[in-house]
Design a protein around this motif. Structure first.
Motif, PDB file in Angstrom:
ATOM      1  N   ASP A   1     -43.923  22.543  72.045  1.00  0.00           N
ATOM      2  CA  ASP A   1     -45.053  23.080  72.797  1.00  0.00           C
ATOM      3  C   ASP A   1     -45.093  24.606  72.770  1.00  0.00           C
ATOM      4  OD1 ASP A   1     -45.548  20.482  73.400  1.00  0.00           O
ATOM      5  OD2 ASP A   1     -45.109  20.625  75.542  1.00  0.00           O
ATOM      6  N   GLY A   2     -43.938  25.219  72.822  1.00  0.00           N
ATOM      7  CA  GLY A   2     -43.900  26.672  72.984  1.00  0.00           C
ATOM      8  C   GLY A   2     -44.035  27.467  71.710  1.00  0.00           C
ATOM      9  N   ALA A   3     -44.016  26.808  70.536  1.00  0.00           N
ATOM     10  CA  ALA A   3     -44.046  27.503  69.239  1.00  0.00           C
ATOM     11  C   ALA A   3     -42.870  28.467  69.132  1.00  0.00           C
ATOM     12  CB  ALA A   3     -45.373  28.230  69.046  1.00  0.00           C
ATOM     13  N   GLY A   4     -41.715  28.033  69.674  1.00  0.00           N
ATOM     14  CA  GLY A   4     -40.491  28.805  69.540  1.00  0.00           C
ATOM     15  C   GLY A   4     -40.158  29.689  70.715  1.00  0.00           C
ATOM     16  N   THR A   5     -40.986  29.680  71.757  1.00  0.00           N
ATOM     17  CA  THR A   5     -40.702  30.498  72.931  1.00  0.00           C
ATOM     18  C   THR A   5     -41.284  29.799  74.157  1.00  0.00           C
ATOM     19  OG1 THR A   5     -40.877  32.734  73.866  1.00  0.00           O
ATOM     20  CG2 THR A   5     -42.815  31.850  72.748  1.00  0.00           C
TER      21      THR A   5
ATOM     22  N   GLN B   1     -46.677  30.343  73.208  1.00  0.00           N
ATOM     23  CA  GLN B   1     -47.501  31.382  72.617  1.00  0.00           C
ATOM     24  C   GLN B   1     -48.609  30.722  71.811  1.00  0.00           C
ATOM     25  OE1 GLN B   1     -45.336  33.859  69.892  1.00  0.00           O
ATOM     26  NE2 GLN B   1     -44.235  32.155  68.948  1.00  0.00           N
ATOM     27  N   ALA B   2     -49.750  31.389  71.765  1.00  0.00           N
ATOM     28  CA  ALA B   2     -50.916  30.827  71.080  1.00  0.00           C
ATOM     29  C   ALA B   2     -51.608  31.920  70.287  1.00  0.00           C
ATOM     30  CB  ALA B   2     -51.880  30.221  72.097  1.00  0.00           C
TER      31      ALA B   2
ATOM     32  N   TRP C   1     -56.169  30.195  62.075  1.00  0.00           N
ATOM     33  CA  TRP C   1     -56.494  28.799  61.806  1.00  0.00           C
ATOM     34  C   TRP C   1     -57.057  28.627  60.400  1.00  0.00           C
ATOM     35  CZ3 TRP C   1     -60.130  27.926  66.631  1.00  0.00           C
ATOM     36  CH2 TRP C   1     -59.410  28.165  67.805  1.00  0.00           C
ATOM     37  N   PRO C   2     -56.982  27.428  59.852  1.00  0.00           N
ATOM     38  CA  PRO C   2     -57.727  27.133  58.618  1.00  0.00           C
ATOM     39  C   PRO C   2     -59.217  27.395  58.829  1.00  0.00           C
ATOM     40  CG  PRO C   2     -56.207  25.350  59.138  1.00  0.00           C
ATOM     41  CD  PRO C   2     -56.199  26.265  60.325  1.00  0.00           C
ATOM     42  N   ALA C   3     -59.922  27.729  57.758  1.00  0.00           N
ATOM     43  CA  ALA C   3     -61.339  28.086  57.865  1.00  0.00           C
ATOM     44  C   ALA C   3     -62.173  26.988  58.498  1.00  0.00           C
ATOM     45  CB  ALA C   3     -61.880  28.436  56.478  1.00  0.00           C
ATOM     46  N   SER C   4     -61.797  25.733  58.295  1.00  0.00           N
ATOM     47  CA  SER C   4     -62.601  24.623  58.835  1.00  0.00           C
ATOM     48  C   SER C   4     -62.605  24.591  60.356  1.00  0.00           C
ATOM     49  CB  SER C   4     -62.067  23.290  58.305  1.00  0.00           C
ATOM     50  OG  SER C   4     -60.776  23.012  58.842  1.00  0.00           O
ATOM     51  N   LEU C   5     -61.575  25.145  60.980  1.00  0.00           N
ATOM     52  CA  LEU C   5     -61.459  25.098  62.442  1.00  0.00           C
ATOM     53  C   LEU C   5     -62.085  26.299  63.131  1.00  0.00           C
ATOM     54  CD1 LEU C   5     -57.755  23.863  62.824  1.00  0.00           C
ATOM     55  CD2 LEU C   5     -59.815  22.525  62.365  1.00  0.00           C
ATOM     56  N   GLN C   6     -62.284  27.379  62.399  1.00  0.00           N
ATOM     57  CA  GLN C   6     -62.733  28.629  63.014  1.00  0.00           C
ATOM     58  C   GLN C   6     -64.113  28.559  63.670  1.00  0.00           C
ATOM     59  OE1 GLN C   6     -62.245  31.700  60.038  1.00  0.00           O
ATOM     60  NE2 GLN C   6     -60.011  31.399  59.931  1.00  0.00           N
ATOM     61  N   PRO C   7     -65.046  27.740  63.160  1.00  0.00           N
ATOM     62  CA  PRO C   7     -66.351  27.659  63.847  1.00  0.00           C
ATOM     63  C   PRO C   7     -66.266  27.246  65.310  1.00  0.00           C
ATOM     64  CG  PRO C   7     -66.535  26.723  61.656  1.00  0.00           C
ATOM     65  CD  PRO C   7     -65.067  26.990  61.889  1.00  0.00           C
ATOM     66  N   TYR C   8     -65.272  26.462  65.683  1.00  0.00           N
ATOM     67  CA  TYR C   8     -65.140  26.044  67.083  1.00  0.00           C
ATOM     68  C   TYR C   8     -64.998  27.260  67.998  1.00  0.00           C
ATOM     69  CZ  TYR C   8     -64.404  21.131  65.694  1.00  0.00           C
ATOM     70  OH  TYR C   8     -64.548  19.859  65.209  1.00  0.00           O
ATOM     71  N   HIS C   9     -64.171  28.196  67.591  1.00  0.00           N
ATOM     72  CA  HIS C   9     -63.957  29.421  68.367  1.00  0.00           C
ATOM     73  C   HIS C   9     -65.273  30.186  68.508  1.00  0.00           C
ATOM     74  CE1 HIS C   9     -61.669  33.154  69.513  1.00  0.00           C
ATOM     75  NE2 HIS C   9     -62.692  33.744  68.904  1.00  0.00           N
TER      76      HIS C   9
ATOM     77  N   GLU D   1     -49.931  17.668  60.150  1.00  0.00           N
ATOM     78  CA  GLU D   1     -48.850  16.798  60.595  1.00  0.00           C
ATOM     79  C   GLU D   1     -47.610  16.948  59.716  1.00  0.00           C
ATOM     80  OE1 GLU D   1     -50.360  12.843  60.821  1.00  0.00           O
ATOM     81  OE2 GLU D   1     -52.002  13.371  62.155  1.00  0.00           O
ATOM     82  N   ASP D   2     -47.784  17.529  58.530  1.00  0.00           N
ATOM     83  CA  ASP D   2     -46.671  17.782  57.618  1.00  0.00           C
ATOM     84  C   ASP D   2     -46.390  19.275  57.619  1.00  0.00           C
ATOM     85  OD1 ASP D   2     -44.861  18.137  55.576  1.00  0.00           O
ATOM     86  OD2 ASP D   2     -45.938  16.910  54.123  1.00  0.00           O
ATOM     87  N   SER D   3     -45.283  19.691  58.211  1.00  0.00           N
ATOM     88  CA  SER D   3     -44.977  21.113  58.353  1.00  0.00           C
ATOM     89  C   SER D   3     -44.858  21.827  57.015  1.00  0.00           C
ATOM     90  CB  SER D   3     -43.681  21.292  59.157  1.00  0.00           C
ATOM     91  OG  SER D   3     -42.603  20.645  58.499  1.00  0.00           O
ATOM     92  N   LYS D   4     -44.587  21.086  55.946  1.00  0.00           N
ATOM     93  CA  LYS D   4     -44.406  21.714  54.635  1.00  0.00           C
ATOM     94  C   LYS D   4     -45.736  22.082  53.988  1.00  0.00           C
ATOM     95  CE  LYS D   4     -40.021  19.332  53.677  1.00  0.00           C
ATOM     96  NZ  LYS D   4     -39.309  18.392  52.767  1.00  0.00           N
ATOM     97  N   THR D   5     -46.796  21.350  54.301  1.00  0.00           N
ATOM     98  CA  THR D   5     -48.089  21.600  53.670  1.00  0.00           C
ATOM     99  C   THR D   5     -49.108  22.194  54.630  1.00  0.00           C
ATOM    100  OG1 THR D   5     -48.835  19.341  54.163  1.00  0.00           O
ATOM    101  CG2 THR D   5     -47.728  19.702  52.048  1.00  0.00           C
ATOM    102  N   SER D   6     -48.797  22.259  55.904  1.00  0.00           N
ATOM    103  CA  SER D   6     -49.767  22.699  56.904  1.00  0.00           C
ATOM    104  C   SER D   6     -50.017  24.199  56.827  1.00  0.00           C
ATOM    105  CB  SER D   6     -49.286  22.340  58.310  1.00  0.00           C
ATOM    106  OG  SER D   6     -50.182  22.849  59.276  1.00  0.00           O
ATOM    107  N   SER D   7     -51.290  24.568  56.972  1.00  0.00           N
ATOM    108  CA  SER D   7     -51.654  25.978  57.102  1.00  0.00           C
ATOM    109  C   SER D   7     -51.901  26.328  58.569  1.00  0.00           C
ATOM    110  CB  SER D   7     -52.910  26.277  56.281  1.00  0.00           C
ATOM    111  OG  SER D   7     -53.991  25.460  56.708  1.00  0.00           O
ATOM    112  N   LEU D   8     -51.684  25.368  59.444  1.00  0.00           N
ATOM    113  CA  LEU D   8     -51.866  25.583  60.878  1.00  0.00           C
ATOM    114  C   LEU D   8     -50.497  25.685  61.534  1.00  0.00           C
ATOM    115  CD1 LEU D   8     -53.939  25.789  63.175  1.00  0.00           C
ATOM    116  CD2 LEU D   8     -53.816  23.311  63.423  1.00  0.00           C
ATOM    117  N   THR D   9     -50.138  26.871  61.980  1.00  0.00           N
ATOM    118  CA  THR D   9     -48.838  27.098  62.603  1.00  0.00           C
ATOM    119  C   THR D   9     -48.816  26.505  64.009  1.00  0.00           C
ATOM    120  OG1 THR D   9     -49.571  29.223  63.482  1.00  0.00           O
ATOM    121  CG2 THR D   9     -48.524  29.232  61.298  1.00  0.00           C
ATOM    122  N   SER D  10     -47.634  26.427  64.595  1.00  0.00           N
ATOM    123  CA  SER D  10     -47.519  25.871  65.948  1.00  0.00           C
ATOM    124  C   SER D  10     -48.295  26.710  66.959  1.00  0.00           C
ATOM    125  CB  SER D  10     -46.045  25.791  66.352  1.00  0.00           C
ATOM    126  OG  SER D  10     -45.355  24.857  65.556  1.00  0.00           O
ATOM    127  N   ASP D  11     -48.211  28.031  66.861  1.00  0.00           N
ATOM    128  CA  ASP D  11     -48.954  28.864  67.809  1.00  0.00           C
ATOM    129  C   ASP D  11     -50.461  28.758  67.549  1.00  0.00           C
ATOM    130  OD1 ASP D  11     -48.167  30.305  65.421  1.00  0.00           O
ATOM    131  OD2 ASP D  11     -49.118  32.060  66.295  1.00  0.00           O
TER     132      ASP D  11
END
Length: 372
Positions: free
Chosen positions: A5-9, A13-14, A20-28, A82-92
């Motif tokens: 949950d904490g992304a290492g702290t 942290q968020a 984010w990947p480009a596909s998610l940015q429109p939500y913001h 869901e795969d940390s090796k291929t994901s471009s979305l970090t925990s934060d």
């Protein structure tokens, strides 16, 4: 809890949008574009007018979601996450996305702020696919069941690195509404935070912790008590009490009428973060509450460590508190030793534990007297 949950702290942290990947940015962008249309400064009691406002806001939101969001790309990127090796979305980044989608869902659920009677009467919400699909991934990742947000999404992950609210609902409103919104969410999150203080006398930066050392010293007190080292246990409990005073002072100093006026709190803040709707699961209707201070890790952990009656029912933990946080709280509960220490006559240990109980009761009673 820290890694997932904490992304290492801790607190979590968020990061928002650009990470984010480009596909998610429109939500913001959509939230920020429509945020000024959500609150109104003139409260209306006409159901027809209120419903018209809600429909207009929802229609605009749905239109922008359909125009700007590529749902297939969103799904693809979330599957890859869901795969940390291929994901471009970090925990934060995932944490920031959690805050964004959750706040958009609350905005769609109510359609106007302050919340109105016709919205409260709507008990099953038909969300657009653009808000439902990512929510399924977020529910799975964090392990909470409610279709609405929680303290993790709407509060912990709603701040940028400078301490500003990212998804503020009332930024377009006149004061004191925006400040009250910030102050409430600050008072929920600040006790968990660490701050850096620059000491000119020592010519160095000092990291000053609040709730995190409470968790550390509670764990240490358990280890020493179970190993029969009662004096060392007592020393760690003394440190818990010291840090607890600092953490509780945040509530005592901020959740007060001068910083969060009663007239503002209910109408413009509490209502939006409520839920009061549900879903049909296997033919049975289940209703969910909104966000509450009762969902905070600190208070739940202390209640169970001190063997006090829990405020939340077991299902509420599952509904509103992420799985890794529940696991940590449950672990502390399973090793609580206040009753055992009383039976064993461990006077010094019991005195420290009773001091914690007293602090909780005095500080929270003072808050009730001065707040809402």
């Amino acid at each position: 809890m820290i890694n997932t949950d904490g992304a290492g702290t801790w607190p979590p942290q968020a990061s928002h949008r650009d990470s984010w990947p480009a596909s998610l940015q429109p939500y913001h962008d959509i939230f920020l574009d429509l945020a000024p249309l959500l609150p109104v400064d003139q409260i209306c009691v006409n159901d027809a007018i209120n419903q018209s406002r809600r429909i207009e806001y929802r229609t605009r939101l749905q239109k922008l979601l359909q125009e700007r969001v590529d749902l297939a790309a969103v799904e693809s990127d979330l599957i890859m996450s869901e795969d940390s090796k291929t994901s471009s979305l970090t925990s934060d980044g995932y944490n920031g996305f959690f805050a964004c989608i959750s706040t958009l869902r609350h905005a769609f659920r109510w359609g106007t702020v302050p919340i109105v009677k016709v919205a409260q009467q709507e008990k099953v919400i038909n969300f657009p696919s653009e808000l439902d699909l990512p929510w399924k991934f977020l529910r799975w990742r964090y392990g909470s069941q409610s279709p609405g947000g929680n303290t993790m999404s709407n509060f912990y992950c709603n701040f940028d690195s400078d301490g500003n609210l990212v998804y503020a609902v009332n930024r377009s409103m006149p004061e004191p509404i925006p400040s009250a919104e910030h102050n409430l969410i600050y008072s929920f999150t600040e006790p968990e935070r660490k701050v850096c203080i620059v000491s000119f006398f020592l010519e160095q930066s000092l990291t000053y912790f609040k709730a995190v050392p409470i968790y550390y010293h509670i764990v240490q007190s358990i280890l020493f008590y179970e190993n029969g080292q009662k004096l060392k246990c007592k020393e760690h409990l003394k440190k818990v009490n010291l840090h607890l005073r600092t953490a509780l002072r945040i509530y005592y100093e901020n959740v007060i009428d001068s910083k969060i006026p009663r007239s503002v709190f209910t109408a413009y803040i509490q209502g939006f973060h409520g839920w009061a709707a549900g879903e049909n699961v296997n033919g049975k209707y289940i209703e969910y509450d909104g966000i509450s201070g009762a969902h905070l890790v600190l208070f739940n952990l202390l209640d169970l460590f001190l063997e006090l009656a829990p405020f939340l029912e077991e299902q509420s933990f599952v509904n509103y508190i992420p799985a890794s946080q529940r696991k940590f709280i449950a672990s502390i509960k399973s090793h609580a030793f206040r009753g055992e220490a009383k039976r064993a006559g461990d006077v010094e240990v019991v005195l420290q534990l009773e001091d914690m109980v007293k602090q909780l009761r005095v500080r929270l009673f003072a808050n009730i007297q001065n707040s809402h």
